[in-house]
Design a protein around this motif. Structure first.
Motif, PDB file in Angstrom:
ATOM      1  N   CYS A  87      63.038 -49.064 -34.490  1.00  0.00           N
ATOM      2  CA  CYS A  87      62.174 -48.299 -33.594  1.00  0.00           C
ATOM      3  C   CYS A  87      62.173 -46.813 -33.952  1.00  0.00           C
ATOM      4  O   CYS A  87      63.190 -46.130 -33.840  1.00  0.00           O
ATOM      5  N   SER A  88      61.036 -46.359 -34.430  1.00  0.00           N
ATOM      6  CA  SER A  88      60.855 -44.945 -34.749  1.00  0.00           C
ATOM      7  C   SER A  88      59.364 -44.641 -34.695  1.00  0.00           C
ATOM      8  O   SER A  88      58.538 -45.548 -34.639  1.00  0.00           O
ATOM      9  N   TRP A  89      59.029 -43.380 -34.757  1.00  0.00           N
ATOM     10  CA  TRP A  89      57.611 -43.019 -34.739  1.00  0.00           C
ATOM     11  C   TRP A  89      56.922 -43.513 -36.010  1.00  0.00           C
ATOM     12  O   TRP A  89      55.731 -43.802 -36.006  1.00  0.00           O
ATOM     13  N   ILE A  90      57.666 -43.655 -37.106  1.00  0.00           N
ATOM     14  CA  ILE A  90      57.080 -44.123 -38.363  1.00  0.00           C
ATOM     15  C   ILE A  90      56.665 -45.588 -38.241  1.00  0.00           C
ATOM     16  O   ILE A  90      55.536 -45.952 -38.598  1.00  0.00           O
ATOM     17  N   THR A  91      57.572 -46.429 -37.733  1.00  0.00           N
ATOM     18  CA  THR A  91      57.211 -47.845 -37.608  1.00  0.00           C
ATOM     19  C   THR A  91      56.163 -48.060 -36.522  1.00  0.00           C
ATOM     20  O   THR A  91      55.282 -48.908 -36.674  1.00  0.00           O
ATOM     21  N   ALA A  92      56.238 -47.283 -35.455  1.00  0.00           N
ATOM     22  CA  ALA A  92      55.226 -47.394 -34.401  1.00  0.00           C
ATOM     23  C   ALA A  92      53.857 -46.975 -34.930  1.00  0.00           C
ATOM     24  O   ALA A  92      52.838 -47.625 -34.643  1.00  0.00           O
ATOM     25  N   SER A  93      53.806 -45.914 -35.728  1.00  0.00           N
ATOM     26  CA  SER A  93      52.523 -45.486 -36.284  1.00  0.00           C
ATOM     27  C   SER A  93      52.030 -46.478 -37.344  1.00  0.00           C
ATOM     28  O   SER A  93      50.824 -46.680 -37.490  1.00  0.00           O
ATOM     29  N   ALA A  94      52.956 -47.117 -38.070  1.00  0.00           N
ATOM     30  CA  ALA A  94      52.555 -48.153 -39.030  1.00  0.00           C
ATOM     31  C   ALA A  94      51.911 -49.327 -38.305  1.00  0.00           C
ATOM     32  O   ALA A  94      50.876 -49.844 -38.744  1.00  0.00           O
ATOM     33  N   PHE A  95      52.501 -49.731 -37.183  1.00  0.00           N
ATOM     34  CA  PHE A  95      51.915 -50.826 -36.402  1.00  0.00           C
ATOM     35  C   PHE A  95      50.540 -50.431 -35.874  1.00  0.00           C
ATOM     36  O   PHE A  95      49.582 -51.198 -35.979  1.00  0.00           O
ATOM     37  N   ALA A  96      50.429 -49.237 -35.311  1.00  0.00           N
ATOM     38  CA  ALA A  96      49.141 -48.776 -34.765  1.00  0.00           C
ATOM     39  C   ALA A  96      48.083 -48.680 -35.866  1.00  0.00           C
ATOM     40  O   ALA A  96      46.930 -49.094 -35.671  1.00  0.00           O
ATOM     41  N   ALA A 101      43.270 -50.765 -38.490  1.00  0.00           N
ATOM     42  CA  ALA A 101      42.645 -51.190 -39.748  1.00  0.00           C
ATOM     43  C   ALA A 101      42.154 -52.630 -39.659  1.00  0.00           C
ATOM     44  O   ALA A 101      41.038 -52.945 -40.106  1.00  0.00           O
ATOM     45  N   LEU A 102      42.958 -53.512 -39.082  1.00  0.00           N
ATOM     46  CA  LEU A 102      42.543 -54.908 -38.962  1.00  0.00           C
ATOM     47  C   LEU A 102      41.365 -55.066 -38.000  1.00  0.00           C
ATOM     48  O   LEU A 102      40.442 -55.847 -38.271  1.00  0.00           O
ATOM     49  N   GLU A 103      41.386 -54.352 -36.894  1.00  0.00           N
ATOM     50  CA  GLU A 103      40.258 -54.400 -35.952  1.00  0.00           C
ATOM     51  C   GLU A 103      38.969 -53.939 -36.636  1.00  0.00           C
ATOM     52  O   GLU A 103      37.921 -54.568 -36.490  1.00  0.00           O
ATOM     53  N   LEU A 104      39.041 -52.851 -37.382  1.00  0.00           N
ATOM     54  CA  LEU A 104      37.860 -52.358 -38.091  1.00  0.00           C
ATOM     55  C   LEU A 104      37.380 -53.364 -39.129  1.00  0.00           C
ATOM     56  O   LEU A 104      36.174 -53.640 -39.230  1.00  0.00           O
ATOM     57  N   GLN A 105      38.297 -53.917 -39.917  1.00  0.00           N
ATOM     58  CA  GLN A 105      37.934 -54.887 -40.949  1.00  0.00           C
ATOM     59  C   GLN A 105      37.265 -56.119 -40.336  1.00  0.00           C
ATOM     60  O   GLN A 105      36.227 -56.574 -40.801  1.00  0.00           O
ATOM     61  N   VAL A 106      37.862 -56.632 -39.283  1.00  0.00           N
ATOM     62  CA  VAL A 106      37.342 -57.857 -38.671  1.00  0.00           C
ATOM     63  C   VAL A 106      36.008 -57.606 -37.967  1.00  0.00           C
ATOM     64  O   VAL A 106      35.051 -58.352 -38.161  1.00  0.00           O
ATOM     65  N   ARG A 107      35.933 -56.548 -37.164  1.00  0.00           N
ATOM     66  CA  ARG A 107      34.718 -56.298 -36.384  1.00  0.00           C
ATOM     67  C   ARG A 107      33.547 -55.793 -37.222  1.00  0.00           C
ATOM     68  O   ARG A 107      32.402 -56.144 -36.971  1.00  0.00           O
ATOM     69  N   ALA A 108      33.829 -54.955 -38.215  1.00  0.00           N
ATOM     70  CA  ALA A 108      32.743 -54.335 -38.982  1.00  0.00           C
ATOM     71  C   ALA A 108      32.353 -55.113 -40.235  1.00  0.00           C
ATOM     72  O   ALA A 108      31.223 -55.010 -40.689  1.00  0.00           O
ATOM     73  N   VAL A 109      33.274 -55.916 -40.777  1.00  0.00           N
ATOM     74  CA  VAL A 109      32.998 -56.595 -42.041  1.00  0.00           C
ATOM     75  C   VAL A 109      32.981 -58.116 -41.889  1.00  0.00           C
ATOM     76  O   VAL A 109      31.979 -58.764 -42.174  1.00  0.00           O
ATOM     77  N   ALA A 127      33.435 -67.813 -29.565  1.00  0.00           N
ATOM     78  CA  ALA A 127      33.402 -67.754 -28.101  1.00  0.00           C
ATOM     79  C   ALA A 127      34.576 -68.499 -27.463  1.00  0.00           C
ATOM     80  O   ALA A 127      34.912 -68.237 -26.312  1.00  0.00           O
ATOM     81  N   ILE A 128      35.205 -69.400 -28.213  1.00  0.00           N
ATOM     82  CA  ILE A 128      36.315 -70.167 -27.617  1.00  0.00           C
ATOM     83  C   ILE A 128      37.675 -69.884 -28.251  1.00  0.00           C
ATOM     84  O   ILE A 128      38.690 -70.235 -27.679  1.00  0.00           O
ATOM     85  N   VAL A 129      37.701 -69.219 -29.419  1.00  0.00           N
ATOM     86  CA  VAL A 129      38.964 -68.960 -30.115  1.00  0.00           C
ATOM     87  C   VAL A 129      39.187 -67.452 -30.200  1.00  0.00           C
ATOM     88  O   VAL A 129      38.291 -66.706 -30.600  1.00  0.00           O
ATOM     89  N   GLY A 130      40.385 -67.006 -29.839  1.00  0.00           N
ATOM     90  CA  GLY A 130      40.708 -65.579 -29.856  1.00  0.00           C
ATOM     91  C   GLY A 130      40.792 -64.998 -31.256  1.00  0.00           C
ATOM     92  O   GLY A 130      41.016 -65.712 -32.230  1.00  0.00           O
ATOM     93  N   ARG A 131      40.628 -63.684 -31.344  1.00  0.00           N
ATOM     94  CA  ARG A 131      40.613 -62.993 -32.635  1.00  0.00           C
ATOM     95  C   ARG A 131      41.992 -63.002 -33.306  1.00  0.00           C
ATOM     96  O   ARG A 131      42.141 -63.468 -34.426  1.00  0.00           O
ATOM     97  N   PHE A 132      43.018 -62.452 -32.646  1.00  0.00           N
ATOM     98  CA  PHE A 132      44.372 -62.400 -33.198  1.00  0.00           C
ATOM     99  C   PHE A 132      45.375 -63.150 -32.334  1.00  0.00           C
ATOM    100  O   PHE A 132      46.421 -63.558 -32.807  1.00  0.00           O
ATOM    101  N   ILE A 133      45.065 -63.273 -31.050  1.00  0.00           N
ATOM    102  CA  ILE A 133      45.920 -63.934 -30.068  1.00  0.00           C
ATOM    103  C   ILE A 133      45.064 -64.987 -29.370  1.00  0.00           C
ATOM    104  O   ILE A 133      43.912 -64.696 -29.025  1.00  0.00           O
ATOM    105  N   PRO A 134      45.607 -66.192 -29.163  1.00  0.00           N
ATOM    106  CA  PRO A 134      44.795 -67.204 -28.470  1.00  0.00           C
ATOM    107  C   PRO A 134      44.217 -66.647 -27.168  1.00  0.00           C
ATOM    108  O   PRO A 134      44.885 -65.928 -26.441  1.00  0.00           O
TER     109      PRO A 134
END
Length: 146
Positions: A87-96, A101-109, A127-134
């Motif tokens: 737990c650090s700001w580096i790992t938290a910023s890596a997750f964010a 990046a994944l949201e942009l890739q999936v939604r825009a491309v 419409a019936i299956v979730g993007r990353f989480i059921p």
């Protein structure tokens, strides 16, 4: 059928019969089981990038029955575990950063491409299956031609 994953020199060869069952792989390697199962479910539809002239099967079986992007889900789970472990700001910023990046890739491309290529079938699936989480990240039905 033989599926090959990875760059030259570090390839993993997986042998799959006509029914989709794995009969083994050529080297004893550490594999992320979710990534491996997702790539295996995609079979010959697995690609990096999109080619507008190529039509692949819409994969909605295996892990893709639970989430539309199980490979990205596995990446998010792995990085969130790393974030909790170190737990650090580096790992938290890596997750964010990864999540954005994944949201942009999936939604825009990826989702617009799949909607164009698979039309109503993808709209019903999304419409019936979730993007990353059921359940979370399901779309509304009018998505055709996005």
């Amino acid at each position: 059928m033989q599926l090959v994953f990875g760059p030259p020199g570090k390839q993993l060869r997986v042998f799959v019969d006509d029914h989709g069952y794995v009969h083994g792989y050529d080297e004893d390697r550490e594999l992320h089981p979710i990534l491996f199962a997702a790539q295996l479910s995609m079979g010959t539809s697995w690609r990096i990038g999109q080619d507008a002239s190529e039509r692949t099967e819409l994969v909605a079986h295996g892990l893709f029955r639970a989430v539309r992007n199980p490979i990205y889900s596995a990446m998010l789970v792995t990085v969130s575990g790393l974030t909790l472990l170190c737990c650090s700001w580096i790992t938290a910023s890596a997750f964010a950063t990864l999540l954005i990046a994944l949201e942009l890739q999936v939604r825009a491309v990826e989702e617009p491409y799949l909607a164009r290529v698979h039309g109503d079938a993808y709209a019903r699936y999304a419409a019936i299956v979730g993007r990353f989480i059921p359940i979370l990240g399901r779309t509304r039905l009018p998505m055709v031609g996005v």
